[in-house]
Scaffold this active site. Structure first.
Site, short mmCIF file in Angstrom:
data_model
loop_
_atom_site.label_atom_id
_atom_site.label_comp_id
_atom_site.label_asym_id
_atom_site.label_seq_id
_atom_site.Cartn_x
_atom_site.Cartn_y
_atom_site.Cartn_z
CG ASP A 279 -60.38 5.47 -2.94
OD1 ASP A 279 -60.65 4.90 -3.88
OD2 ASP A 279 -59.47 5.86 -2.33
CD GLU B 28 -76.42 23.39 1.66
OE1 GLU B 28 -75.87 23.12 2.72
OE2 GLU B 28 -75.64 24.35 1.06
C1 GLC Z 1 -59.48 2.19 -3.84
C2 GLC Z 1 -59.15 2.63 -5.53
C3 GLC Z 1 -57.79 1.76 -5.87
C4 GLC Z 1 -56.96 2.76 -4.96
C5 GLC Z 1 -57.03 2.77 -3.44
C6 GLC Z 1 -56.12 3.68 -2.74
O1 GLC Z 1 -59.46 0.79 -3.49
O2 GLC Z 1 -60.31 1.65 -6.03
O3 GLC Z 1 -57.84 2.13 -7.18
O4 GLC Z 1 -55.44 2.32 -5.28
O5 GLC Z 1 -58.38 2.96 -3.27
O6 GLC Z 1 -56.88 4.90 -3.05
#
Ligand code: GLC
Length: 589
Positions: free
Chosen positions: A245, A295
């Site tokens: 993310d 690893e």
């Molecule tokens: C990313 C995710 C989204 C989330 C954001 C904050 O963009 O895809 O759904 O709200 O990160 O974590």
């Protein structure tokens, strides 16, 4: 133009599997551990938004047992693996992207034992499992943040986050002018322990999303060390990799200076504050994570995959994230945000192939995800799509035809692809959810329905004629966490499976051909001369793909009936809003 990349092949086998309902059957393992082929380079991964996939407990919220139940369905569809949206313990302010404990499963979704069963079942079916990892920020309920609040200014606990004194006479102004992605300032002020004042009069902390998602301070080595431990925790449980993310986040400009254009930073959810994102230091994190994956591969021969959500401005900036010792892949969002326009599509595809494939990685194509308006609706509401504005309706117009054509295009491009749950059903966006059911923090923080994401997250319809459409079961079954419209019946999986003209069959046939034709997956792409509204190219030594972005039919670029087409396609023509594949190589241009 000829772009050459090496190899071809998909990893998962094509063992047919039972359709829903039914438990994940124990077919023989197809997890071959063949690293020479690097399964991820042209894999098609299905994004499971767990909350909305299938509910087995009757609480109206999807769960890991539901995902297990759905594995045979996904196997039958023909994908290579799944990416699970975050299922860690979380107060769910951003549906799991606010993680309170990175080493456990939220009880609403199951537990670690259920997670282990899911991984085992997926592997028995030859499906990879990717976990969503959220390193840019955690939850304000994470023990680290609680300690940071309790321990006060200057404490080691605070140095795991970005705490700073405010500006102004009494520190009443935030430390800088940054805006949060989900609206409002990127800083919130805390009430210090022992303060006599009821109002928050203490330090401020940075959160690029909601106040419940404090950003971690990656300049503190304890953060990197803990994440390494988290990765090991899940790799030891057998996962095949991670979707990362906000992978262009993590580091902020060390001096946290004012942004030159704070209004631009919050104009859209995906805008890029150059001081908060894409800092050079982040690349070392991805080198370290890649080394960790290698690893594990060295131990057992199984490739692990890191795929990043990299929101940067240009494909060439993105290319830096997929250098050979960094992430394996990064989602190519320029296709996802491309308007239904032949020149735009040609340009973004060319840039991706030049910049990203030039790194030695493969392009990771994506048309839909849990943050964007679904293609059927998006394309309907673009110029010429036949529908005026998102609010006008869920689909209709040319949306479905264009979305089918885009799917065939994506599956014909060199590299990997991600399919978001419901995309294979041609599910439109639910555009008219009442305000009172909306859960997206974007709505609650901005007061605006623009950019909200609930409409693409409505629980899937599996069967029947009325909500909950088989999504949730049991006599006391609660209503799905977001209401499903009556028209979901038309898109239920049981109907889709029974109708050979459905989106589902188009995706399945496309995926089967990808698996069986050496021209697809990785390999070369050569553009063909074509009428102005048509995008046409040859893959390898003979597969032609053409998409007619216009509304009038044109002559087909290859003779005979197509192998596969997104709509009716008589020999010799390619109708408007249609894509098709032919097995015929015209002479090189
Ligand atoms: C990313 C995710 C989204 C989330 C954001 C904050 O963009 O895809 O759904 O709200 O990160 O974590």
């Amino acid at each position: 133009m000829l772009i050459a990349t090496a190899g071809n092949g998909s990893s998962a086998d094509s063992t047919p599997s039972p359709s829903l309902p039914g438990p994940a059957s124990a077919a023989p393992s197809a997890d071959s551990g063949d690293t020479a082929r690097h399964w991820w380079r042209d894999a098609v991964i299905y994004q499971v938004y767990v909350r909305s996939f299938l509910d087995t407990t009757g609480d109206g919220i999807g769960d890991l047992a539901g995902v297990r139940t759905g594995l045979p369905y996904l196997k039958k569809l023909g994908v290579d693996g799944i990416w699970l949206s975050p299922c860690y313990p979380s107060p769910q302010h951003d549906h799991g992207y606010d993680v309170a404990d990175y080493r456990d499963v939220d009880p609403v979704y199951g537990d670690l034992a259920e997670f282990d069963r899911l991984v085992a079942d997926a592997h028995r079916l030859g499906l990879k499992v990717l976990l969503d990892i959220v390193p840019n920020h955690c939850s304000s309920e994470h023990p680290w943040f609680r300690a940071a609040l309790a321990d006060g200014p200057g404490s080691p606990a605070r140095s795991l986050f970005h705490f700073a004194d405010g500006r102004g006479v009494d520190g009443e102004l935030p430390p800088n002018n940054w805006r949060a992605m989900f609206g409002g300032p990127a800083w919130s002020r805390v009430k210090e322990a022992g303060s006599a004042s009821e109002a928050p009069t203490g330090q401020w902390y940075l959160h690029m999303f909601t106040p419940e998602q404090p950003d971690l301070n990656w300049r503190n080595p304890a953060v990197a060390a803990d994440f390494e431990d988290v990765l090991r925790f899940w790799l030891d449980r057998g996962v095949d990799g991670f979707r990362i993310d906000v992978a262009a986040g993590l580091f902020k400009h060390p001096e946290l200076p004012d942004s030159p254009d704070p209004a631009a930073d919050e104009r859209t959810r995906d805008s890029v504050n150059p001081l908060a994102w894409n800092q050079p230091e982040v690349h070392q994190v991805w080198r370290d994570w890649r080394a960790l994956c290698e690893e594990y591969t060295a131990r057992d021969g199984r490739d692990r995959l890191l795929v990043g959500e990299v929101s940067v401005r240009t494909p060439s900036e993105q290319a830096a994230y997929v250098r050979p010792d960094e992430l394996h892949q990064a989602f190519f969002f320029h296709l996802l945000t491309a308007r239904w326009d032949v020149d735009t599509f040609r340009r973004v595809i060319t840039e991706a192939l030049t910049d990203i494939a030039g790194t030695g990685s493969t392009v990771t194509w994506v048309l839909n995800n849990h943050d964007q308006v679904r293609t059927v609706t998006r394309y309907a509401t673009e110029p010429g799509g036949g529908v005026e504005g998102i609010a006008a309706g869920p689909g209709g117009g040319l949306g479905p035809a264009r979305a089918r054509a885009a799917a065939l295009l994506m599956l014909a491009l060199p590299g990997a692809a991600y399919v978001y749950q419901g995309e294979e059903l041609g599910l439109p966006e639910v555009v008219d959810l009442p305000d009172e059911v909306l859960t997206d923090p974007i709505y609650h923080r901005t007061g605006s329905r623009q950019h909200i994401r609930d409409g693409c997250r409505v629980p899937l319809p599996w069967s029947g004629h009325a909500s909950p459409f088989g999504f949730t079961s049991g006599t006391d079954a609660a209503r799905p966490w977001l209401p499903q419209p009556a028209w979901f019946a038309e898109h239920a999986t049981d109907r889709a499976l029974a109708d050979t003209r459905s989106f589902w069959h188009l995706y399945r046939e496309g995926l089967q051909l990808r698996r069986s034709l050496p021209q697809l997956g990785e390999g070369t792409l050569r553009w063909l001369d074509s009428p102005s509204q048509v995008l046409a190219f040859v893959r390898g030594d003979g597969l032609v793909c053409a998409v007619n972005f216009g509304t009038e039919p044109v002559s087909a670029p290859a003779p005979g009936l197509p192998l596969l087409a997104s709509g009716d396609c008589p020999a010799g023509t390619l109708p408007g809003s249609t894509a098709a594949w032919w097995m015929h190589a015209p002479e090189a241009q």
